[in-house]
Design an enzyme around this catalytic site. Structure first.
Site, PDB file in Angstrom:
ATOM      1  N   CYS A   1     -11.004   9.207   8.156  1.00 32.94           N
ATOM      2  CA  CYS A   1      -9.306   8.681   7.458  1.00 32.94           C
ATOM      3  C   CYS A   1      -8.742   9.619   9.235  1.00 32.94           C
ATOM      4  O   CYS A   1      -8.491  10.908   8.615  1.00 32.94           O
ATOM      5  CB  CYS A   1      -9.195   9.131   6.814  1.00 32.94           C
ATOM      6  SG  CYS A   1      -7.762   9.093   5.959  1.00 32.94           S
TER       7      CYS A   1
ATOM      8  N   GLU B   1      -4.170  11.084  -1.967  1.00 31.17           N
ATOM      9  CA  GLU B   1      -5.497  10.906  -3.033  1.00 31.17           C
ATOM     10  C   GLU B   1      -4.823  11.429  -4.469  1.00 31.17           C
ATOM     11  O   GLU B   1      -3.780  12.385  -4.819  1.00 31.17           O
ATOM     12  CB  GLU B   1      -6.697  12.162  -3.197  1.00 31.17           C
ATOM     13  CG  GLU B   1      -7.449  12.056  -4.294  1.00 31.17           C
ATOM     14  CD  GLU B   1      -8.522  11.362  -5.308  1.00 31.17           C
ATOM     15  OE1 GLU B   1      -7.963  10.550  -5.719  1.00 31.17           O
ATOM     16  OE2 GLU B   1      -8.742  10.930  -4.030  1.00 31.17           O
TER      17      GLU B   1
ATOM     18  N   SER C   1     -13.504   5.214  -2.918  1.00 25.32           N
ATOM     19  CA  SER C   1     -13.775   5.694  -1.892  1.00 25.32           C
ATOM     20  C   SER C   1     -14.917   5.892  -1.774  1.00 25.32           C
ATOM     21  O   SER C   1     -15.736   6.924  -0.996  1.00 25.32           O
ATOM     22  CB  SER C   1     -13.092   7.025  -0.727  1.00 25.32           C
ATOM     23  OG  SER C   1     -11.980   5.879  -0.338  1.00 25.32           O
ATOM     24  N   PHE C   2     -16.507   4.888  -1.098  1.00 25.72           N
ATOM     25  CA  PHE C   2     -17.937   5.874  -1.459  1.00 25.72           C
ATOM     26  C   PHE C   2     -18.546   5.531   0.449  1.00 25.72           C
ATOM     27  O   PHE C   2     -18.564   6.702   0.070  1.00 25.72           O
ATOM     28  CB  PHE C   2     -18.856   3.890  -2.624  1.00 25.72           C
ATOM     29  CG  PHE C   2     -19.336   4.571  -3.028  1.00 25.72           C
ATOM     30  CD1 PHE C   2     -21.103   4.110  -2.256  1.00 25.72           C
ATOM     31  CD2 PHE C   2     -19.380   5.592  -4.524  1.00 25.72           C
ATOM     32  CE1 PHE C   2     -22.036   4.828  -3.365  1.00 25.72           C
ATOM     33  CE2 PHE C   2     -20.571   6.402  -4.339  1.00 25.72           C
ATOM     34  CZ  PHE C   2     -21.931   5.701  -4.245  1.00 25.72           C
TER      35      PHE C   2
ATOM     36  N   CYS D   1       0.837  -1.511  -0.186  1.00 27.91           N
ATOM     37  CA  CYS D   1      -0.007   0.083   0.189  1.00 27.91           C
ATOM     38  C   CYS D   1       0.701   1.369   0.062  1.00 27.91           C
ATOM     39  O   CYS D   1       1.302   1.574   0.936  1.00 27.91           O
ATOM     40  CB  CYS D   1      -0.838   0.096   1.387  1.00 27.91           C
ATOM     41  SG  CYS D   1      -1.892   1.271   1.352  1.00 27.91           S
TER      42      CYS D   1
END
Ligand code: SF4
Length: 383
Positions: free
Chosen positions: A140, A193, A246-247, A126
């Site tokens: 987050c 992002e 990212s819903f 990641c």
């Protein structure tokens, strides 16, 4: 569960901010131009790029002098004009479940986190794309850290290279070929992002996917976005990797709170862009990430609404039990709620795996990443 923490410096890279241009992270075209500018005859440049590329990205060599199929004087030319640098590993923490978290330092002394998650059938790295984040998703930890800057392509590719160094995954000349990869998948789900750093992420992924180097297939790379709609189609056409979103909510009212970029591109606009995602198919589905927050987005009604919203999109839903962090305003949904939610999604025909939290004991789980850069900046301002 005690975590083994290693404080020593794991690699001895050249200082990133060495004044010499860094060949790491350059695309082939950029490297060709740089080699020619440094005196490589134009008609040799393509071949030289191929040679250097193989040393750096196939064998993991970052010392020009060790590139033995190059003439000594050409190696000297390279060393006089370029550097091959990756971010510096400051600490490596290994969780009781085998997850590794690296705190790495980049130019300007900033730090980002990289996480390696070994599983039976795969190893996922990641990686981060920004220091801090442009956005402020309220669940987050990274979202509480202001954006400091975008990572360069070198700093993004460098995360893959330093993890390969640590895992010993570079092949050894003359040794039999190892089929199983330790890093078999890359997810751009770390800090930042990625679509607000599009060009650097794109160039870095092109380096990682290149067949003569690290050679990771495009379907082994997943880019996760919070919903930067204008850049979504470009991800397919210019990178070609898989997409995750990212819903995390099924109404604009709740998503505005959890993922504030929703105020700019709401659920309807985002879903329209996803329905048009080039190359979308059942074999290349979009992953909808859904963090399970107690009493916020975890009702049966939410699950049924999500099924309605996904209609017509080849999709799977990753359910993420919320990973708490210091000061977090949410709690994780109960196991029963999460399973009831998963069943509704699954019975509607969508895969709904529940993500097993990994590396919680070293704050390496999803949404827990945050580097000390912010604290340092704060203390620097005070002093
Ligand atoms: S979820 Fe992603 S986009 Fe949102 S704040 Fe965290 S790192 Fe940034």
């Amino acid at each position: 569960m005690s975590a083994a923490i290693t404080q020593d410096v794991l690699t001895v890279p050249r200082k990133l901010s060495d004044s010499l241009p860094n060949l790491v992270g350059m695309t082939r075209a950029q490297m060709r131009a740089a080699l020619i500018a440094a005196g490589t005859p134009e008609k040799q440049a393509k071949m030289r790029v191929g040679q250097v590329w193989q040393w750096v990205y196939h064998w993991g060599v970052r010392d020009f002098d060790a590139m033995t199929n190059l003439a000594k004087d050409y190696r000297a030319l390279l060393a006089a004009n370029f550097t091959l640098a990756v971010p510096q590993v400051v600490t490596r923490q290994i969780s009781a479940d085998g997850t590794r978290k690296y705190l790495v330092r980049i130019d300007g002394g900033h730090e980002v986190e990289v996480v390696y998650i070994p599983e039976e059938d795969r190893g996922t790295l990641c990686i981060s794309s920004q220091v801090g984040c442009t956005l402020t998703c309220s669940f987050c930890h990274t979202g509480t850290q202001k954006l400091v800057r975008n990572l360069t392509a070198a700093e993004i590719v460098g995360q893959v290279m330093l993890a390969r160094d640590d895992l010993g995954e570079w092949p050894t000349p003359g040794a039999p070929r190892v089929e199983t990869r330790l890093i078999s998948n890359i997810v751009l789900m770390g800090m930042g992002e990625p679509l607000y750093n599009f060009e650097n992420v794109r160039d870095a992924m092109h380096v990682v996917m290149d067949n003569e180097g690290i050679a990771l297939g495009r379907r082994r790379i997943t880019l996760s976005t919070s919903g930067v709609v204008p850049e979504i189609a470009r991800t397919a056409t210019e990178i070609g990797c898989l997409l995750a979103v990212s819903f995390h909510a099924t109404t604009d009212e709740v998503r505005d709170q959890l993922v504030p970029i929703n105020k700019k591109w709401n659920i309807e606009t985002l879903l329209a862009a996803l329905r048009d995602y080039p190359g979308l198919s059942n074999s290349e589905r979009i992953t909808f990430e859904y963090v399970m927050l107690q009493g916020v987005n975890d009702t049966k009604e939410d699950a049924y609404r999500l099924v309605e919203l996904l209609r017509g999109i080849p999709a799977k839903v990753n359910l993420i039990p919320f990973n708490e962090w210091p000061g977090a305003p949410y709690k994780r949904s109960s196991g029963n709620r999460i399973h009831a939610f998963a069943d509704i999604i699954y019975n509607a025909g969508y895969a709904s795996p529940i993500r097993t939290p990994r590396g919680e004991d070293i704050m390496a789980a999803c949404g827990q990443l945050k580097s000390a850069t912010e604290k340092q900046r704060k203390s620097a301002r005070v002093n």
